[in-house]
Design an enzyme around this catalytic site. Sequence first.
Site, PDB file in Angstrom:
ATOM      1  N   SER A   1       0.801  -1.224   0.000  1.00 49.14           N
ATOM      2  CA  SER A   1       0.000   0.000   0.000  1.00 49.14           C
ATOM      3  C   SER A   1       0.833   1.274   0.000  1.00 49.14           C
ATOM      4  O   SER A   1       0.365   2.322  -0.410  1.00 49.14           O
ATOM      5  CB  SER A   1      -0.954   0.017   1.194  1.00 49.14           C
ATOM      6  OG  SER A   1      -0.246   0.186   2.394  1.00 49.14           O
TER       7      SER A   1
ATOM      8  N   LYS B   1       0.650   4.739   6.791  1.00 42.43           N
ATOM      9  CA  LYS B   1      -0.046   5.484   5.737  1.00 42.43           C
ATOM     10  C   LYS B   1       0.403   6.938   5.770  1.00 42.43           C
ATOM     11  O   LYS B   1       0.980   7.423   6.729  1.00 42.43           O
ATOM     12  CB  LYS B   1      -1.572   5.452   5.940  1.00 42.43           C
ATOM     13  CG  LYS B   1      -2.167   4.072   6.014  1.00 42.43           C
ATOM     14  CD  LYS B   1      -2.147   3.361   4.696  1.00 42.43           C
ATOM     15  CE  LYS B   1      -2.783   1.989   4.858  1.00 42.43           C
ATOM     16  NZ  LYS B   1      -2.178   0.986   4.055  1.00 42.43           N
TER      17      LYS B   1
END
Length: 135
Positions: free
Chosen positions: A31, A72
């Site tokens: 990701s 993230k």
Amino acid sequence: MAGLAAVVAALVLLVVLLRRRYVVARVRGHSMSPTFRDGERVVATRRRQYRVGDVIVFRARTGAKDVAWRIKRIAAVAGDPVPAWLAADHPVVPAGRVVVTGDNTGHSQDSRQLGYIELAGVAGAVPHRPAPEGT
């Protein structure tokens, strides 16, 4: 013997202090590719404030027994307009929360699925690495 006990006590105190300031996490998945690779270890430093663009390490409160750290990039902080790609009931990000996204959005479970991330669950920020071009 007393000298050894003092050294051990000092080392234990040092470890406790370092763990309050830093957290080591392993990147899992793709990701955050190409910024971070699967399996790479990162060191996050606790901060008082976070900014858009910071890469953070956090635990999301999903209700499941999710104990793995997530990594993230912050897309919006409290008071910022909610990004158009995030379905939300508020026009701005609420206090004490951030919106996060992966650099590789096609392979990222982020605020689109997790919603707002509570700052209380943020362990720290990874030293700055800019987002890849086009993200």
